[in-house]
Design a protein around this motif. Sequence first.
Motif, PDB file in Angstrom:
ATOM      1  N   SER A  66      15.294  35.262 -18.944  1.00 48.67           N
ATOM      2  CA  SER A  66      15.153  36.163 -18.128  1.00 48.67           C
ATOM      3  C   SER A  66      16.385  37.075 -17.600  1.00 48.67           C
ATOM      4  O   SER A  66      17.607  36.584 -18.226  1.00 48.67           O
ATOM      5  CB  SER A  66      14.601  34.727 -17.390  1.00 48.67           C
ATOM      6  N   THR A  67      16.082  37.652 -16.931  1.00 43.61           N
ATOM      7  CA  THR A  67      16.978  38.403 -15.721  1.00 43.61           C
ATOM      8  C   THR A  67      16.248  38.738 -14.554  1.00 43.61           C
ATOM      9  O   THR A  67      14.873  38.869 -14.519  1.00 43.61           O
ATOM     10  CB  THR A  67      17.827  39.680 -16.865  1.00 43.61           C
ATOM     11  N   PRO A  68      17.159  38.655 -13.438  1.00 39.43           N
ATOM     12  CA  PRO A  68      16.169  38.794 -12.296  1.00 39.43           C
ATOM     13  C   PRO A  68      16.458  40.504 -12.039  1.00 39.43           C
ATOM     14  O   PRO A  68      16.000  40.879 -11.437  1.00 39.43           O
ATOM     15  CB  PRO A  68      17.648  38.449 -10.903  1.00 39.43           C
ATOM     16  N   VAL A  69      16.417  41.127 -12.981  1.00 34.42           N
ATOM     17  CA  VAL A  69      16.687  42.989 -12.722  1.00 34.42           C
ATOM     18  C   VAL A  69      15.574  43.419 -13.029  1.00 34.42           C
ATOM     19  O   VAL A  69      14.417  44.217 -12.980  1.00 34.42           O
ATOM     20  CB  VAL A  69      17.187  43.497 -13.283  1.00 34.42           C
ATOM     21  N   ALA A  70      14.194  42.372 -14.170  1.00 39.00           N
ATOM     22  CA  ALA A  70      13.130  42.926 -14.928  1.00 39.00           C
ATOM     23  C   ALA A  70      12.122  41.581 -14.832  1.00 39.00           C
ATOM     24  O   ALA A  70      12.485  40.340 -14.578  1.00 39.00           O
ATOM     25  CB  ALA A  70      13.996  43.334 -16.302  1.00 39.00           C
ATOM     26  N   TYR A 108      15.679  42.678 -33.695  1.00 39.89           N
ATOM     27  CA  TYR A 108      15.649  42.763 -32.727  1.00 39.89           C
ATOM     28  C   TYR A 108      16.492  42.669 -31.058  1.00 39.89           C
ATOM     29  O   TYR A 108      17.575  43.130 -31.559  1.00 39.89           O
ATOM     30  CB  TYR A 108      15.973  40.009 -33.089  1.00 39.89           C
ATOM     31  N   HIS A 109      15.857  42.251 -30.289  1.00 42.62           N
ATOM     32  CA  HIS A 109      16.211  42.552 -29.271  1.00 42.62           C
ATOM     33  C   HIS A 109      15.121  41.671 -27.933  1.00 42.62           C
ATOM     34  O   HIS A 109      14.715  41.321 -28.272  1.00 42.62           O
ATOM     35  CB  HIS A 109      15.854  44.305 -28.506  1.00 42.62           C
ATOM     36  N   VAL A 110      15.844  41.706 -26.947  1.00 40.71           N
ATOM     37  CA  VAL A 110      15.337  40.916 -25.411  1.00 40.71           C
ATOM     38  C   VAL A 110      14.711  42.526 -24.756  1.00 40.71           C
ATOM     39  O   VAL A 110      15.916  43.090 -23.764  1.00 40.71           O
ATOM     40  CB  VAL A 110      16.362  40.197 -24.937  1.00 40.71           C
ATOM     41  N   MET A 111      13.560  42.325 -24.907  1.00 38.43           N
ATOM     42  CA  MET A 111      12.667  43.646 -23.738  1.00 38.43           C
ATOM     43  C   MET A 111      12.566  43.317 -22.520  1.00 38.43           C
ATOM     44  O   MET A 111      12.226  41.668 -21.988  1.00 38.43           O
ATOM     45  CB  MET A 111      11.735  43.606 -25.184  1.00 38.43           C
ATOM     46  N   THR A 128      19.775  35.062 -18.853  1.00 36.66           N
ATOM     47  CA  THR A 128      19.753  34.385 -19.061  1.00 36.66           C
ATOM     48  C   THR A 128      19.217  33.628 -20.690  1.00 36.66           C
ATOM     49  O   THR A 128      18.472  34.243 -20.673  1.00 36.66           O
ATOM     50  CB  THR A 128      19.517  32.893 -17.952  1.00 36.66           C
ATOM     51  N   LEU A 129      20.242  32.827 -21.426  1.00 34.69           N
ATOM     52  CA  LEU A 129      19.646  33.012 -22.759  1.00 34.69           C
ATOM     53  C   LEU A 129      18.877  31.202 -23.228  1.00 34.69           C
ATOM     54  O   LEU A 129      20.111  30.469 -22.887  1.00 34.69           O
ATOM     55  CB  LEU A 129      20.135  33.493 -23.932  1.00 34.69           C
ATOM     56  N   THR A 130      17.750  31.003 -22.919  1.00 34.60           N
ATOM     57  CA  THR A 130      17.645  29.707 -23.707  1.00 34.60           C
ATOM     58  C   THR A 130      17.208  29.112 -24.821  1.00 34.60           C
ATOM     59  O   THR A 130      16.388  29.472 -25.484  1.00 34.60           O
ATOM     60  CB  THR A 130      16.111  29.345 -22.258  1.00 34.60           C
ATOM     61  N   PHE A 131      18.522  28.445 -25.098  1.00 35.21           N
ATOM     62  CA  PHE A 131      18.312  28.294 -26.643  1.00 35.21           C
ATOM     63  C   PHE A 131      17.784  26.286 -26.704  1.00 35.21           C
ATOM     64  O   PHE A 131      17.659  25.623 -25.469  1.00 35.21           O
ATOM     65  CB  PHE A 131      19.727  27.858 -27.681  1.00 35.21           C
ATOM     66  N   VAL A 139      24.893  34.968 -19.877  1.00 34.43           N
ATOM     67  CA  VAL A 139      25.770  36.110 -19.730  1.00 34.43           C
ATOM     68  C   VAL A 139      24.892  37.376 -19.332  1.00 34.43           C
ATOM     69  O   VAL A 139      24.732  37.622 -18.704  1.00 34.43           O
ATOM     70  CB  VAL A 139      24.776  36.820 -22.070  1.00 34.43           C
ATOM     71  N   GLU A 140      26.452  38.390 -19.026  1.00 37.28           N
ATOM     72  CA  GLU A 140      26.582  39.652 -18.652  1.00 37.28           C
ATOM     73  C   GLU A 140      26.129  40.814 -19.635  1.00 37.28           C
ATOM     74  O   GLU A 140      26.555  40.685 -19.940  1.00 37.28           O
ATOM     75  CB  GLU A 140      28.152  39.816 -17.777  1.00 37.28           C
ATOM     76  N   VAL A 141      25.274  41.459 -18.878  1.00 34.90           N
ATOM     77  CA  VAL A 141      24.802  42.651 -19.757  1.00 34.90           C
ATOM     78  C   VAL A 141      25.735  43.701 -19.833  1.00 34.90           C
ATOM     79  O   VAL A 141      24.901  44.799 -18.008  1.00 34.90           O
ATOM     80  CB  VAL A 141      23.459  42.944 -19.697  1.00 34.90           C
TER      81      VAL A 141
END
Length: 158
Positions: A66-70, A108-111, A128-131, A139-141
């Motif tokens: 998840s990300t606040p920008v999307a 693979y990618h995070v869309m 934010t990646l949840t494992f 992480v910062e992209v």
Amino acid sequence: MTLKKTLIGLSLLLPTLLVQAHEYEAGQLHIDHPWSREMPPVAPTAAAYFVIHNKGSEADRLLRASTPVAGKAELHEHVHADGMMKMQEVKVVTIPAGGEVAFEPMGYHVMLLDVTQQAKDGEHFPLTLTFEKAGEVEVEVAVHKEAPAGYDHGEHHH
Ligand SMILES: [Cu+2]
């Protein structure tokens, strides 16, 4: 005096080191250089890439992002179907024990969907990646115009 000097030196140096290294540790996982390609300002989507190494003796699974920008972030993969490359959502991505999984163009990618504001070259945004085992990792992209070295081999397929 000497100590003060050293501290000032460190505080100046540290942000640079963090940006250059740009990798993250979470339990047994090591996440390398999250990045995204700069998109046109009006584009509704973007994709995030990175490499996850699993140094542990047990597999872990990436469950979601998840990300606040999307508005929405999905885990995607590219597949060959009827001679065409297309992407589809995957529920989880398994990171094998002692192995690694590359999120990269044409793989693979995070869309990121419903992107509210596209980041520009040189900017970065949180993801934010949840494992399953390692839990949540923020992480910062880093946003680049071109794929960083080592990430461009998948793009000659089309
Ligand atoms: Cu996709």
